[in-house]
Design a protein around this motif. Sequence first.
Motif, PDB file in Angstrom:
ATOM      1  N   ARG A   1     -13.146  12.105  -7.670  1.00  0.00           N
ATOM      2  CA  ARG A   1     -12.595  10.765  -7.795  1.00  0.00           C
ATOM      3  C   ARG A   1     -11.133  10.718  -7.335  1.00  0.00           C
ATOM      4  O   ARG A   1     -10.721   9.803  -6.632  1.00  0.00           O
ATOM      5  N   SER A   2     -10.356  11.703  -7.750  1.00  0.00           N
ATOM      6  CA  SER A   2      -8.948  11.748  -7.348  1.00  0.00           C
ATOM      7  C   SER A   2      -8.815  11.975  -5.847  1.00  0.00           C
ATOM      8  O   SER A   2      -7.989  11.334  -5.179  1.00  0.00           O
TER       9      SER A   2
ATOM     10  N   GLY B   1      -8.573   7.294   0.206  1.00  0.00           N
ATOM     11  CA  GLY B   1      -8.626   5.839   0.375  1.00  0.00           C
ATOM     12  C   GLY B   1      -7.251   5.215   0.535  1.00  0.00           C
ATOM     13  O   GLY B   1      -7.038   4.339   1.382  1.00  0.00           O
ATOM     14  N   LEU B   2      -6.295   5.664  -0.295  1.00  0.00           N
ATOM     15  CA  LEU B   2      -4.938   5.124  -0.199  1.00  0.00           C
ATOM     16  C   LEU B   2      -4.283   5.471   1.135  1.00  0.00           C
ATOM     17  O   LEU B   2      -3.656   4.622   1.783  1.00  0.00           O
ATOM     18  N   LEU B   3      -4.413   6.744   1.546  1.00  0.00           N
ATOM     19  CA  LEU B   3      -3.813   7.152   2.828  1.00  0.00           C
ATOM     20  C   LEU B   3      -4.434   6.395   4.002  1.00  0.00           C
ATOM     21  O   LEU B   3      -3.721   5.913   4.887  1.00  0.00           O
ATOM     22  N   LEU B   4      -5.754   6.282   3.983  1.00  0.00           N
ATOM     23  CA  LEU B   4      -6.436   5.594   5.078  1.00  0.00           C
ATOM     24  C   LEU B   4      -6.054   4.117   5.115  1.00  0.00           C
ATOM     25  O   LEU B   4      -5.764   3.559   6.186  1.00  0.00           O
ATOM     26  N   SER B   5      -6.035   3.472   3.947  1.00  0.00           N
ATOM     27  CA  SER B   5      -5.679   2.048   3.886  1.00  0.00           C
ATOM     28  C   SER B   5      -4.252   1.805   4.369  1.00  0.00           C
ATOM     29  O   SER B   5      -3.972   0.859   5.091  1.00  0.00           O
TER      30      SER B   5
ATOM     31  N   TRP C   1       3.385   5.452  -5.937  1.00  0.00           N
ATOM     32  CA  TRP C   1       3.333   5.243  -7.380  1.00  0.00           C
ATOM     33  C   TRP C   1       2.113   5.920  -8.011  1.00  0.00           C
ATOM     34  O   TRP C   1       2.190   6.514  -9.095  1.00  0.00           O
ATOM     35  N   LEU C   2       0.972   5.862  -7.328  1.00  0.00           N
ATOM     36  CA  LEU C   2      -0.272   6.361  -7.913  1.00  0.00           C
ATOM     37  C   LEU C   2      -0.568   7.819  -7.585  1.00  0.00           C
ATOM     38  O   LEU C   2      -1.499   8.399  -8.153  1.00  0.00           O
ATOM     39  N   TRP C   3       0.199   8.405  -6.669  1.00  0.00           N
ATOM     40  CA  TRP C   3      -0.105   9.774  -6.225  1.00  0.00           C
ATOM     41  C   TRP C   3      -0.159  10.787  -7.372  1.00  0.00           C
ATOM     42  O   TRP C   3      -1.082  11.610  -7.422  1.00  0.00           O
TER      43      TRP C   3
ATOM     44  N   LEU D   1       0.822  -1.203   0.000  1.00  0.00           N
ATOM     45  CA  LEU D   1       0.000   0.000   0.000  1.00  0.00           C
ATOM     46  C   LEU D   1       0.861   1.260   0.000  1.00  0.00           C
ATOM     47  O   LEU D   1       0.529   2.254  -0.668  1.00  0.00           O
ATOM     48  N   PHE D   2       1.974   1.231   0.739  1.00  0.00           N
ATOM     49  CA  PHE D   2       2.873   2.387   0.761  1.00  0.00           C
ATOM     50  C   PHE D   2       3.465   2.638  -0.624  1.00  0.00           C
ATOM     51  O   PHE D   2       3.462   3.770  -1.132  1.00  0.00           O
TER      52      PHE D   2
END
Length: 375
Positions: A36-37, A43-47, A25-27, A19-20
Amino acid sequence: MGLTSNKVLVLAILVAVVLFVGTVWLWPRLARPNWRSVSGRVGLLLSTQVALFASVGLAANQAFGFYASWADLFGQETDQGIVVDHSANGSTGGPLQVVSTSDVPGVSAARPETGGQIQKVDIVGRTTHIVTPAYVYLPPEYFQPQYRTRTFPVAVVLTGYPGTARALVEKLNYPSTAQRLAKDGRVQPMILVMLRPTVAPPRDTECVDVPGGPQAETFFAKDLPEAVLGHYRAGKRPGSWGVVGDSTGGYCALKLAMHHPNVYAAGAGLSPYYKAPIDPTTGDLFHGDTKLRNRADLFWLLEHEEAPDTSLLVTSSKVGEHNYNSTMKFIQRVQATNLTRISSIILGSGGHNFNTWRREIPPTLQWLSGRLTDR
């Protein structure tokens, strides 16, 4: 996979790493100012944060043994256990029944006569009707022919809260430490009875006889010794029994030795506190009973009642433990009595954790051994 499985810990760490890396990579792709962004970034930060916290929590549980299973973690471990009938005729077989046996972890010996034995047992309180599992360490001498008529001193060993009894065997290494010290001639062979002070899970009873609730103190002062004496060659004299514990177990150990000096000749508290707390884990322990509440305060006990004829050991550290000041005050208060004897282990630094207690357990067992008799 169980909560304490190494596979679960490794999986949690791998998920956190993935996830890190995925977040980094996706930021750039999620940098646009649309919903959406933004949702993707959140979602990524929370996960990632959840995965990191889960990894740290699992690692801490592996090190300190707070919870034994997923059910224990989520408060679903509410049953008091089932007594397994192992007798041939189907009778109850007494208040203590052996469920299984195993070798002592860390001791390379194929036979009990040379390495001792761990027995997992179920204990049923005949007075309190409390049912709880425990682990019993029997030293090698217990199985040797020359000691077949000998009785052995007993040390009751208690965890903190919530704690697991197995952590006393595998994390704090009580059996292997006792075996090694006895082999070196620094302690006498002792039976260790290892269990949680939480005899009515998930409630933290603080070893109190709760009015209308679990009679935890009576279990440890009466039912447990009777069960052990009825099954093992344990010393029957008052000077044959001691009790030791860490944190909540340390408070219980001190209180049991002070309340019941005719049962426990010595009590050792590793990082203990000195007054039963009231919080969401304990509920209402006293139900308005002022005498019961006062007697659960060890400072009050020393101030208002006759000092008990028992030996106490307390531990703390100058840096890292929150109980240092109260421990020093407790030592001074006990020193002012006529009968109660006090010893201490004060480390320069050490937190409220297994690593600190592992440093204190060998000298504690030596102290305890010197105050117990086997006949």
